[in-house]
Write a protein that holds these residues in place. Structure first.
Motif, PDB file in Angstrom:
ATOM      1  N   PRO A  70       0.802  -1.234   0.000  1.00  0.00           N
ATOM      2  CA  PRO A  70       0.000   0.000   0.000  1.00  0.00           C
ATOM      3  C   PRO A  70       0.835   1.285   0.000  1.00  0.00           C
ATOM      4  O   PRO A  70       0.377   2.321  -0.498  1.00  0.00           O
ATOM      5  N   ASP A  71       2.045   1.239   0.536  1.00  0.00           N
ATOM      6  CA  ASP A  71       2.905   2.420   0.559  1.00  0.00           C
ATOM      7  C   ASP A  71       3.837   2.499  -0.645  1.00  0.00           C
ATOM      8  O   ASP A  71       4.732   3.346  -0.701  1.00  0.00           O
ATOM      9  N   PHE A  72       3.627   1.628  -1.636  1.00  0.00           N
ATOM     10  CA  PHE A  72       4.427   1.621  -2.863  1.00  0.00           C
ATOM     11  C   PHE A  72       4.371   2.977  -3.543  1.00  0.00           C
ATOM     12  O   PHE A  72       3.364   3.688  -3.495  1.00  0.00           O
ATOM     13  N   ALA A  73       5.470   3.306  -4.232  1.00  0.00           N
ATOM     14  CA  ALA A  73       5.493   4.494  -5.080  1.00  0.00           C
ATOM     15  C   ALA A  73       6.492   4.286  -6.212  1.00  0.00           C
ATOM     16  O   ALA A  73       7.438   3.499  -6.088  1.00  0.00           O
ATOM     17  N   ILE A  74       6.234   4.995  -7.303  1.00  0.00           N
ATOM     18  CA  ILE A  74       7.189   5.085  -8.400  1.00  0.00           C
ATOM     19  C   ILE A  74       8.011   6.339  -8.117  1.00  0.00           C
ATOM     20  O   ILE A  74       7.451   7.414  -7.853  1.00  0.00           O
ATOM     21  N   PHE A  75       9.321   6.207  -8.160  1.00  0.00           N
ATOM     22  CA  PHE A  75      10.209   7.333  -7.887  1.00  0.00           C
ATOM     23  C   PHE A  75      10.927   7.749  -9.159  1.00  0.00           C
ATOM     24  O   PHE A  75      11.357   6.903  -9.951  1.00  0.00           O
ATOM     25  N   SER A  76      11.050   9.071  -9.344  1.00  0.00           N
ATOM     26  CA  SER A  76      11.783   9.592 -10.500  1.00  0.00           C
ATOM     27  C   SER A  76      12.418  10.925 -10.122  1.00  0.00           C
ATOM     28  O   SER A  76      12.036  11.549  -9.129  1.00  0.00           O
ATOM     29  N   ALA A  77      13.370  11.338 -10.933  1.00  0.00           N
ATOM     30  CA  ALA A  77      14.059  12.607 -10.702  1.00  0.00           C
ATOM     31  C   ALA A  77      13.400  13.695 -11.532  1.00  0.00           C
ATOM     32  O   ALA A  77      13.043  13.476 -12.692  1.00  0.00           O
ATOM     33  N   ASP A  78      13.257  14.865 -10.933  1.00  0.00           N
ATOM     34  CA  ASP A  78      12.756  16.041 -11.629  1.00  0.00           C
ATOM     35  C   ASP A  78      13.712  17.165 -11.271  1.00  0.00           C
ATOM     36  O   ASP A  78      13.545  17.831 -10.244  1.00  0.00           O
ATOM     37  N   GLY A  79      14.742  17.317 -12.076  1.00  0.00           N
ATOM     38  CA  GLY A  79      15.819  18.240 -11.718  1.00  0.00           C
ATOM     39  C   GLY A  79      16.518  17.706 -10.483  1.00  0.00           C
ATOM     40  O   GLY A  79      16.987  16.577 -10.474  1.00  0.00           O
ATOM     41  N   GLU A  80      16.521  18.501  -9.435  1.00  0.00           N
ATOM     42  CA  GLU A  80      17.107  18.065  -8.165  1.00  0.00           C
ATOM     43  C   GLU A  80      16.068  17.489  -7.208  1.00  0.00           C
ATOM     44  O   GLU A  80      16.389  17.087  -6.103  1.00  0.00           O
ATOM     45  N   GLU A  81      14.816  17.472  -7.640  1.00  0.00           N
ATOM     46  CA  GLU A  81      13.720  16.991  -6.804  1.00  0.00           C
ATOM     47  C   GLU A  81      13.434  15.512  -7.044  1.00  0.00           C
ATOM     48  O   GLU A  81      13.558  15.024  -8.163  1.00  0.00           O
ATOM     49  N   LEU A  82      13.028  14.838  -5.979  1.00  0.00           N
ATOM     50  CA  LEU A  82      12.597  13.449  -6.067  1.00  0.00           C
ATOM     51  C   LEU A  82      11.079  13.442  -6.172  1.00  0.00           C
ATOM     52  O   LEU A  82      10.381  13.925  -5.284  1.00  0.00           O
ATOM     53  N   LYS A  83      10.575  12.924  -7.306  1.00  0.00           N
ATOM     54  CA  LYS A  83       9.135  12.830  -7.504  1.00  0.00           C
ATOM     55  C   LYS A  83       8.667  11.465  -7.021  1.00  0.00           C
ATOM     56  O   LYS A  83       9.328  10.466  -7.224  1.00  0.00           O
ATOM     57  N   ARG A  84       7.512  11.464  -6.371  1.00  0.00           N
ATOM     58  CA  ARG A  84       6.921  10.239  -5.822  1.00  0.00           C
ATOM     59  C   ARG A  84       5.504  10.116  -6.374  1.00  0.00           C
ATOM     60  O   ARG A  84       4.697  11.025  -6.230  1.00  0.00           O
ATOM     61  N   PHE A  85       5.220   8.984  -7.040  1.00  0.00           N
ATOM     62  CA  PHE A  85       3.911   8.717  -7.623  1.00  0.00           C
ATOM     63  C   PHE A  85       3.332   7.521  -6.866  1.00  0.00           C
ATOM     64  O   PHE A  85       3.659   6.370  -7.143  1.00  0.00           O
ATOM     65  N   PRO A  86       2.479   7.771  -5.854  1.00  0.00           N
ATOM     66  CA  PRO A  86       1.952   6.699  -4.995  1.00  0.00           C
ATOM     67  C   PRO A  86       1.073   5.702  -5.748  1.00  0.00           C
ATOM     68  O   PRO A  86       0.506   6.015  -6.803  1.00  0.00           O
ATOM     69  N   LEU A  87       0.922   4.530  -5.179  1.00  0.00           N
ATOM     70  CA  LEU A  87       0.184   3.428  -5.777  1.00  0.00           C
ATOM     71  C   LEU A  87      -1.230   3.820  -6.208  1.00  0.00           C
ATOM     72  O   LEU A  87      -1.629   3.587  -7.353  1.00  0.00           O
ATOM     73  N   LEU A  88      -2.012   4.395  -5.293  1.00  0.00           N
ATOM     74  CA  LEU A  88      -3.408   4.691  -5.623  1.00  0.00           C
ATOM     75  C   LEU A  88      -3.539   5.766  -6.707  1.00  0.00           C
ATOM     76  O   LEU A  88      -4.469   5.722  -7.523  1.00  0.00           O
ATOM     77  N   GLU A  89      -2.591   6.698  -6.752  1.00  0.00           N
ATOM     78  CA  GLU A  89      -2.596   7.694  -7.834  1.00  0.00           C
ATOM     79  C   GLU A  89      -2.254   7.033  -9.161  1.00  0.00           C
ATOM     80  O   GLU A  89      -2.844   7.347 -10.201  1.00  0.00           O
ATOM     81  N   TRP A  90      -1.299   6.107  -9.149  1.00  0.00           N
ATOM     82  CA  TRP A  90      -0.919   5.372 -10.360  1.00  0.00           C
ATOM     83  C   TRP A  90      -2.102   4.520 -10.841  1.00  0.00           C
ATOM     84  O   TRP A  90      -2.439   4.503 -12.024  1.00  0.00           O
ATOM     85  N   LYS A  91      -2.757   3.844  -9.900  1.00  0.00           N
ATOM     86  CA  LYS A  91      -3.919   3.009 -10.240  1.00  0.00           C
ATOM     87  C   LYS A  91      -5.012   3.866 -10.883  1.00  0.00           C
ATOM     88  O   LYS A  91      -5.587   3.500 -11.910  1.00  0.00           O
ATOM     89  N   LYS A  92      -5.286   5.025 -10.304  1.00  0.00           N
ATOM     90  CA  LYS A  92      -6.309   5.922 -10.860  1.00  0.00           C
ATOM     91  C   LYS A  92      -5.909   6.395 -12.256  1.00  0.00           C
ATOM     92  O   LYS A  92      -6.748   6.439 -13.166  1.00  0.00           O
ATOM     93  N   ALA A  93      -4.646   6.716 -12.444  1.00  0.00           N
ATOM     94  CA  ALA A  93      -4.183   7.166 -13.763  1.00  0.00           C
ATOM     95  C   ALA A  93      -4.376   6.063 -14.809  1.00  0.00           C
ATOM     96  O   ALA A  93      -4.801   6.336 -15.939  1.00  0.00           O
ATOM     97  N   VAL A  94      -4.082   4.824 -14.445  1.00  0.00           N
ATOM     98  CA  VAL A  94      -4.264   3.709 -15.375  1.00  0.00           C
ATOM     99  C   VAL A  94      -5.758   3.473 -15.632  1.00  0.00           C
ATOM    100  O   VAL A  94      -6.165   3.261 -16.776  1.00  0.00           O
ATOM    101  N   ASP A  95      -6.569   3.541 -14.582  1.00  0.00           N
ATOM    102  CA  ASP A  95      -8.026   3.388 -14.756  1.00  0.00           C
ATOM    103  C   ASP A  95      -8.586   4.486 -15.670  1.00  0.00           C
ATOM    104  O   ASP A  95      -9.403   4.209 -16.560  1.00  0.00           O
ATOM    105  N   ASP A  96      -8.143   5.735 -15.468  1.00  0.00           N
ATOM    106  CA  ASP A  96      -8.579   6.843 -16.326  1.00  0.00           C
ATOM    107  C   ASP A  96      -8.127   6.624 -17.764  1.00  0.00           C
ATOM    108  O   ASP A  96      -8.876   6.893 -18.713  1.00  0.00           O
ATOM    109  N   TYR A  97      -6.926   6.133 -17.926  1.00  0.00           N
ATOM    110  CA  TYR A  97      -6.365   5.834 -19.244  1.00  0.00           C
ATOM    111  C   TYR A  97      -7.250   4.818 -19.966  1.00  0.00           C
ATOM    112  O   TYR A  97      -7.576   4.978 -21.146  1.00  0.00           O
ATOM    113  N   LYS A  98      -7.695   3.789 -19.237  1.00  0.00           N
ATOM    114  CA  LYS A  98      -8.583   2.778 -19.829  1.00  0.00           C
ATOM    115  C   LYS A  98      -9.939   3.388 -20.189  1.00  0.00           C
ATOM    116  O   LYS A  98     -10.477   3.113 -21.262  1.00  0.00           O
TER     117      LYS A  98
END
Length: 162
Positions: free
Chosen positions: A66-94
């Motif tokens: 449940p605390d999973f996240a996708i991590f990526s770099a945005d300049g010097e910032e660490l971006k965090r894309f949490p599980l439920l936000e990712w799930k919603k994005a995929v559901d919206d995509y569908k």
């Protein structure tokens, strides 16, 4: 006669002491190989085939912590894309009917699966039409005997791979 018996006992004891670590190491390697295979099967079934290829977001809740996240770099910032936000994005995509099946036919290669105790790291190469489009670095932890993905750090080899 007593000296011969002592020598034989000493030889047997030496062999036992020498062989015990080798047997233990072999058993440990067998367990690690079994864990690697189990992790590979989980990722194939519930991540690559279900989530990436078929967009079955219910599988996310089975395999990802449940605390999973996708991590990526945005300049010097660490971006965090949490599980439920990712799930919603995929559901919206569908729902937007953007789930182009041609884009969802990914093949893969496990470049590495490293297991130490209850921690694992996996490097997965994702391909579309034999072209490398993304590399995922996936971290897993074992909770009460069950492997869960806790983090993913992706690298896109092409613009907008998905």
């Amino acid at each position: 006669m007593k000296i011969m018996i002592k020598r034989k006992l000493l030889t047997i004891l030496s062999l036992v002491l020498f062989m015990t670590p080798l047997i233990a190491k072999q058993q440990t390697e067998t367990i690690i190989d079994m864990e690697r295979q189990h992790i590979k099967e989980l990722l194939e079934e519930k991540y690559i085939n279900a989530v990436a290829n078929k967009l079955e977001t219910d599988k996310m809740l089975e395999l990802f912590h449940p605390d999973f996240a996708i991590f990526s770099a945005d300049g010097e910032e660490l971006k965090r894309f949490p599980l439920l936000e990712w799930k919603k994005a995929v559901d919206d995509y569908k729902l937007d009917n953007k789930g182009n099946s041609e884009l969802r036919t990914l093949t893969y290669d496990f470049a590495s699966i490293d297991v130490t105790g209850n921690a694992a790291a996996v490097k997965v190469l994702l391909f579309r039409n034999s072209e490398l489009i993304a590399t995922d670095y996936i971290s897993l932890l074992k909770f009460n005997g069950t492997w869960k993905i806790v983090a993913k750090v992706p690298y896109a080899h092409v613009e907008k791979p998905f």
